[in-house]
Enzyme design. Structure first.
Site, PDB file in Angstrom:
ATOM      1  N   TYR A  65      57.790  -6.618 -20.507  1.00 11.20           N
ATOM      2  CA  TYR A  65      57.705  -5.171 -20.753  1.00 11.20           C
ATOM      3  C   TYR A  65      57.597  -4.848 -22.245  1.00 11.20           C
ATOM      4  CZ  TYR A  65      58.188  -4.423 -15.845  1.00 11.20           C
ATOM      5  OH  TYR A  65      57.926  -4.435 -14.496  1.00 11.20           O
ATOM      6  N   ARG A  68      53.912  -4.944 -22.993  1.00 11.49           N
ATOM      7  CA  ARG A  68      53.177  -3.784 -22.459  1.00 11.49           C
ATOM      8  C   ARG A  68      53.555  -2.507 -23.209  1.00 11.49           C
ATOM      9  NH1 ARG A  68      54.099  -3.879 -16.180  1.00 11.49           N
ATOM     10  NH2 ARG A  68      52.717  -2.050 -16.207  1.00 11.49           N
ATOM     11  N   GLN A 102      51.929   6.382 -10.097  1.00  4.14           N
ATOM     12  CA  GLN A 102      52.552   5.059  -9.972  1.00  4.14           C
ATOM     13  C   GLN A 102      52.631   4.405 -11.356  1.00  4.14           C
ATOM     14  OE1 GLN A 102      51.016   2.864  -6.197  1.00  4.14           O
ATOM     15  NE2 GLN A 102      49.344   4.194  -6.898  1.00  4.14           N
ATOM     16  N   ASN A 103      51.912   4.995 -12.312  1.00  8.30           N
ATOM     17  CA  ASN A 103      51.794   4.389 -13.631  1.00  8.30           C
ATOM     18  C   ASN A 103      53.049   4.607 -14.459  1.00  8.30           C
ATOM     19  OD1 ASN A 103      49.219   3.838 -12.770  1.00  8.30           O
ATOM     20  ND2 ASN A 103      48.284   5.543 -13.877  1.00  8.30           N
ATOM     21  N   ASP A 105      52.838   4.350 -17.794  1.00  6.36           N
ATOM     22  CA  ASP A 105      52.405   4.745 -19.141  1.00  6.36           C
ATOM     23  C   ASP A 105      52.662   6.246 -19.312  1.00  6.36           C
ATOM     24  OD1 ASP A 105      49.154   4.466 -17.722  1.00  6.36           O
ATOM     25  OD2 ASP A 105      50.034   6.377 -18.334  1.00  6.36           O
ATOM     26  N   HIS A 120      57.376   5.348 -10.186  1.00 12.47           N
ATOM     27  CA  HIS A 120      57.742   3.963 -10.506  1.00 12.47           C
ATOM     28  C   HIS A 120      58.390   3.850 -11.871  1.00 12.47           C
ATOM     29  CE1 HIS A 120      54.515   2.351  -7.500  1.00 12.47           C
ATOM     30  NE2 HIS A 120      55.611   2.755  -6.891  1.00 12.47           N
ATOM     31  N   GLY A 187      42.331   6.090  -8.582  1.00 14.16           N
ATOM     32  CA  GLY A 187      42.569   4.855  -9.336  1.00 14.16           C
ATOM     33  C   GLY A 187      43.671   3.981  -8.793  1.00 14.16           C
ATOM     34  N   THR A 188      43.798   3.920  -7.457  1.00  8.79           N
ATOM     35  CA  THR A 188      44.804   3.037  -6.874  1.00  8.79           C
ATOM     36  C   THR A 188      44.192   2.258  -5.715  1.00  8.79           C
ATOM     37  OG1 THR A 188      47.015   2.922  -5.858  1.00  8.79           O
ATOM     38  CG2 THR A 188      45.716   4.893  -5.395  1.00  8.79           C
ATOM     39  N   ALA A 232      36.670   6.569 -13.322  1.00  7.90           N
ATOM     40  CA  ALA A 232      37.445   7.825 -13.286  1.00  7.90           C
ATOM     41  C   ALA A 232      36.964   8.846 -14.320  1.00  7.90           C
ATOM     42  CB  ALA A 232      38.927   7.504 -13.518  1.00  7.90           C
TER      43      ALA A 232
END
Ligand code: BV8
Length: 245
Positions: A65, A68, A102-103, A105, A120, A187-188, A232
């Site tokens: 992590y 990221r 779900q991201n 960021d 998430h 985008g999933t 996208a």
């Protein structure tokens, strides 16, 4: 010209629920998970994204992590036209717009989205397992990190939902799905539950239309009423413009 909402019989004050996944951030420079160059092509979920992995080898999980988080904080990573189009939709649409991502960021909030649920979690937040504090955390975290609230060492983790853990705000999300007139999935890949089950939830609600905007058909593609396929940054602004026409 008939607006898209008229063609799809969506009331202009219908409530909208949007679900996004890693694909919406790909063109901003962040990796997806299951594409050929995705994150799970180089590391295993079992080694870096489960509570068992963290208990077994916390340094490995912190490193995963930390890398990221540092990547996201690089100035070249910016929201893209798709993130910005969703913020415009929320501001201009007559009904409510809830964006469930779900991201982990922060590109949706930086694009201006307000009614946003990180189901998430968020990689720029820390979570103390000793006192429960959730706080902003932008530097590297390790087993010697100290909780800024209770002062305990070694109990900080990234504020992210790992596999086997309950995602956040599920009741609020299910309530929004039960009352929406339009569900948009962007985008999933439709691989991860319970997010991948949201389209099935809205199908119980006959007045809701479900639309998929994705590079390619997802696992649940057949459950959607309509779909647009492509990058996208191309298909999301166009779809939002049609909705608002
Ligand atoms: C739970 C944080 C109990 C970590 C993540 C029932 C059935 C099946 C499985 C299960 C089940 N119940 C539980 C499970 C197990 C598990 C699961 O689903 N496993 C899968 C792998 C089989 N689920 C869980 O453990 C969840 N917890 O279920 O608790 C429960 C029970 C009932 C009700 C509630 C709870 C917890 C899951 C959360 C795990 N944490 N993230 C981190 O990020 O490090 S999940 C992880 O996958 C990310 O959040 C990611 O966002 C998410 C989903 O992936 P996608 O976003 O879809 O990304 P992916 O790469 O897969 O796809 C990208 C898509 O974009 C592709 O389609 C591609 O074509 C497209 N794309 C690419 N480029 C572009 C593009 N689209 C547009 N434009 C482009 N340029």
């Amino acid at each position: 010209m008939t607006g898209y909402h008229q063609a799809m019989k969506i009331a202009k004050d219908a409530n909208i629920v949007i679900l996004t996944g890693a694909g919406i951030s790909k063109e901003s420079g962040l990796s997806t998970f299951r594409d050929a160059d995705g994150i799970w092509a180089t590391v295993r979920i079992e080694d870096v994204a489960t509570p068992e992995a963290f208990a077994r080898d916390p340094d490995r999980v912190h490193d995963f992590y930390n890398e990221r988080r540092a990547g996201l904080l690089d100035s070249k990573i910016q929201p893209n036209a798709a993130h910005e189009a969703l913020a415009r939709l929320e501001a201009a649409w007559g009904g409510s717009v809830m964006l469930v991502t779900q991201n982990i960021d922060n590109l949706h909030e930086r694009a201006g989205s307000k009614n946003l649920v990180h189901m998430h979690g968020e990689m720029l937040k820390g979570w103390c397992q000793a006192c429960g504090l959730v706080c902003e955390w932008v530097e590297a975290m390790d087993i010697n990190s100290v909780c800024p609230h209770c002062g305990v060492t070694g109990h900080m983790r990234v504020h992210v939902v790992w596999f086997g853990e309950m995602p956040f705000e599920m009741n609020r999300i299910y309530a929004a799905l039960a009352g929406c007139g339009l569900f948009i999935s962007i985008g999933t890949s439709g691989n991860v539950y319970p997010a991948s089950g949201f389209v099935s939830e809205v199908r119980h609600n006959s007045s809701c239309r479900a639309v998929e905007l994705n590079l390619e058909p997802s696992e649940g593609a057949q459950l959607f009423d309509d779909a647009r396929h492509g990058p996208a940054t191309e298909i999301v602004p166009g779809f939002v413009a049609e909705l608002l026409s």
